[in-house]
Design a protein around this motif. Sequence first.
Motif, mmCIF file in Angstrom:
data_model
loop_
_atom_site.group_PDB
_atom_site.id
_atom_site.type_symbol
_atom_site.label_atom_id
_atom_site.label_comp_id
_atom_site.label_asym_id
_atom_site.label_seq_id
_atom_site.Cartn_x
_atom_site.Cartn_y
_atom_site.Cartn_z
ATOM 1 N N LEU A 1 0.833 -1.205 0.000
ATOM 2 C CA LEU A 1 0.000 0.000 0.000
ATOM 3 C C LEU A 1 0.865 1.251 0.000
ATOM 4 N N THR A 2 1.984 1.200 0.727
ATOM 5 C CA THR A 2 2.898 2.342 0.742
ATOM 6 C C THR A 2 3.482 2.583 -0.643
ATOM 7 N N THR A 3 3.741 1.508 -1.360
ATOM 8 C CA THR A 3 4.298 1.619 -2.716
ATOM 9 C C THR A 3 3.353 2.347 -3.667
ATOM 10 N N ILE A 4 2.026 2.143 -3.464
ATOM 11 C CA ILE A 4 1.083 2.790 -4.393
ATOM 12 C C ILE A 4 0.539 4.113 -3.835
ATOM 13 N N GLY A 5 1.182 4.638 -2.797
ATOM 14 C CA GLY A 5 0.800 5.972 -2.339
ATOM 15 C C GLY A 5 0.240 6.041 -0.943
ATOM 16 N N GLY A 6 0.179 4.932 -0.240
ATOM 17 C CA GLY A 6 -0.336 4.957 1.125
ATOM 18 C C GLY A 6 0.651 5.621 2.077
ATOM 19 N N ASP A 7 0.145 6.277 3.097
ATOM 20 C CA ASP A 7 0.971 6.944 4.089
ATOM 21 C C ASP A 7 0.626 6.331 5.444
ATOM 22 N N PHE A 8 1.489 5.462 5.936
ATOM 23 C CA PHE A 8 1.142 4.612 7.073
ATOM 24 C C PHE A 8 2.104 4.787 8.239
ATOM 25 N N ASN A 9 1.567 4.773 9.448
ATOM 26 C CA ASN A 9 2.404 4.575 10.636
ATOM 27 C C ASN A 9 1.550 3.914 11.722
ATOM 28 N N ASP A 10 2.188 3.450 12.772
ATOM 29 C CA ASP A 10 1.480 2.687 13.806
ATOM 30 C C ASP A 10 0.425 3.528 14.525
ATOM 31 N N ASP A 11 0.714 4.808 14.747
ATOM 32 C CA ASP A 11 -0.267 5.656 15.443
ATOM 33 C C ASP A 11 -1.549 5.789 14.615
ATOM 34 N N LYS A 12 -1.399 5.909 13.296
ATOM 35 C CA LYS A 12 -2.589 5.975 12.438
ATOM 36 C C LYS A 12 -3.375 4.669 12.515
ATOM 37 N N LEU A 13 -2.659 3.564 12.566
ATOM 38 C CA LEU A 13 -3.366 2.283 12.651
ATOM 39 C C LEU A 13 -4.094 2.150 13.990
ATOM 40 N N ARG A 14 -3.478 2.616 15.066
ATOM 41 C CA ARG A 14 -4.168 2.564 16.371
ATOM 42 C C ARG A 14 -5.454 3.391 16.320
ATOM 43 N N ALA A 15 -5.380 4.562 15.690
ATOM 44 C CA ALA A 15 -6.573 5.415 15.579
ATOM 45 C C ALA A 15 -7.642 4.734 14.724
ATOM 46 N N SER A 16 -7.229 4.091 13.660
ATOM 47 C CA SER A 16 -8.193 3.399 12.781
ATOM 48 C C SER A 16 -8.839 2.224 13.510
ATOM 49 N N ILE A 17 -8.050 1.489 14.277
ATOM 50 C CA ILE A 17 -8.615 0.366 15.045
ATOM 51 C C ILE A 17 -9.690 0.875 16.006
ATOM 52 N N ALA A 18 -9.398 1.998 16.675
ATOM 53 C CA ALA A 18 -10.385 2.563 17.617
ATOM 54 C C ALA A 18 -11.665 2.964 16.877
ATOM 55 N N LEU A 19 -11.508 3.515 15.671
ATOM 56 C CA LEU A 19 -12.668 3.944 14.888
ATOM 57 C C LEU A 19 -13.523 2.734 14.475
ATOM 58 N N PHE A 20 -12.893 1.700 13.978
ATOM 59 C CA PHE A 20 -13.654 0.515 13.559
ATOM 60 C C PHE A 20 -14.198 -0.257 14.761
ATOM 61 N N ASN A 21 -13.521 -0.164 15.910
ATOM 62 C CA ASN A 21 -14.110 -0.746 17.130
ATOM 63 C C ASN A 21 -15.438 -0.076 17.442
ATOM 64 N N ARG A 22 -15.487 1.254 17.283
ATOM 65 C CA ARG A 22 -16.727 1.985 17.528
ATOM 66 C C ARG A 22 -17.816 1.541 16.537
ATOM 67 N N GLN A 23 -17.437 1.361 15.280
ATOM 68 C CA GLN A 23 -18.404 0.884 14.282
ATOM 69 C C GLN A 23 -18.950 -0.482 14.669
ATOM 70 N N ARG A 24 -18.071 -1.388 15.073
ATOM 71 C CA ARG A 24 -18.519 -2.742 15.429
ATOM 72 C C ARG A 24 -19.387 -2.723 16.682
ATOM 73 N N GLU A 25 -19.060 -1.844 17.616
ATOM 74 C CA GLU A 25 -19.868 -1.734 18.835
ATOM 75 C C GLU A 25 -21.308 -1.325 18.480
ATOM 76 N N LEU A 26 -21.431 -0.365 17.566
ATOM 77 C CA LEU A 26 -22.773 0.101 17.185
ATOM 78 C C LEU A 26 -23.534 -0.971 16.394
ATOM 79 N N VAL A 27 -22.816 -1.704 15.555
ATOM 80 C CA VAL A 27 -23.462 -2.800 14.825
ATOM 81 C C VAL A 27 -23.976 -3.851 15.812
ATOM 82 N N ARG A 28 -23.150 -4.173 16.811
ATOM 83 C CA ARG A 28 -23.597 -5.138 17.839
ATOM 84 C C ARG A 28 -24.837 -4.622 18.555
ATOM 85 N N ARG A 29 -24.894 -3.307 18.797
ATOM 86 C CA ARG A 29 -26.055 -2.737 19.488
ATOM 87 C C ARG A 29 -27.315 -2.881 18.633
ATOM 88 N N LEU A 30 -27.188 -2.643 17.336
ATOM 89 C CA LEU A 30 -28.354 -2.792 16.459
ATOM 90 C C LEU A 30 -28.825 -4.242 16.410
#
Length: 386
Positions: free
Chosen positions: A156-185
Amino acid sequence: MLDLEIERTFDRYRDLLEDLSFPAVRRWKEANPGRKAVGFFPVYAPVEILHAAGMLPVGLAGAGDRLDIQHADARFGSFICSIIKTTLEMGMTGHLEPFEGLLFSSICDSARNLAFVMKRNFPQKYIDFLHLPHNPSSPASVEFLAAEYRRLIGELTTIGGDFNDDKLRASIALFNRQRELVRRLYALRAASPHLLRAWECYVVVRAGNVMPVEEHIALLEQVAASAPRRGAKKRDSLRVVVEGAFCEQPPLEVIRLIEEAGCDIVEDDFALAPRWFTEDVPSAGDPVLALAEAYVNRSVYSSVRHDFRKPRWLGLAEKTKVSRADAVIFLMAKFCEPAYFDYVPFKQQVELMGLPHLALEYEEKLFTFERLRTEVETFVESLVFD
């Protein structure tokens, strides 16, 4: 007024799912020039990694009955499920133009072959095949998958992605919130199916596959707040679990006809990606390792995931108990080998529990529904008047 507003919401997102031009993806790209969209084939993909790389992960689900197959038949044999052919047809007819990349994983032979047929036919796109571990009981599985994720990050970095571990931690937290709401529904639907019908829940949850996760979280929060206040009346219906539609999705009309025939679908395996983890993925520590560990040890059971520590038929048994189901409907896509392979142990388990069951077959390009409606109505009547 509330009921009308929420029904308009369901209609709007149903239209979004049926639009093969991917309007939400195009809007995101216009608002974020230079950033890339990557489509992923069912059932699971590490969307957190794509998001952390600054890309838009988009779940592909074929074309349903909205695209005639004119090219894909020449590249696949006759006995192949519809989603494989319609996904390829979308590529051959320019419908996948908004995507710079496509990601596949090891769910079945047909999906694996589709990845490489795509690669041969679209050399200008980034097309990758993610090797998911087949033996979770091996101590090496987590490290193996973490290495595979790191390889993906490199691509992904080769085709233009800009990645680091802190961004991944933030993304995990965001998708955790999505999954929590799906579980609630899903919990609301199981407890009060008259307040949130299965087809409505399906539309809202699956919409997350074709729109930015930030917008999807806002949608889920809106529905989670509105649905409990609806004025819908309770129905005297059969509580059923629907099993087998984890990859190729049934036409929305099939879900609706099951409900109209007298069933409350209180659990299912539709659109499984946003429900893939049974609990939050840890966002502290090594986030790549955390994602890999979650896949190996905290995933739902699925016919495309082999975990002999937790047999899938016991997973279905638990699902029926927790949802207090009266019966199980096996809803299997035509030519779907994983679904038909699992039908036998699932059926044996359901019979061991004394639950009635019904097997139905569908394909996404289905135009008449009367036979299925008659089968479900007969099944319901046989139980109600027994």
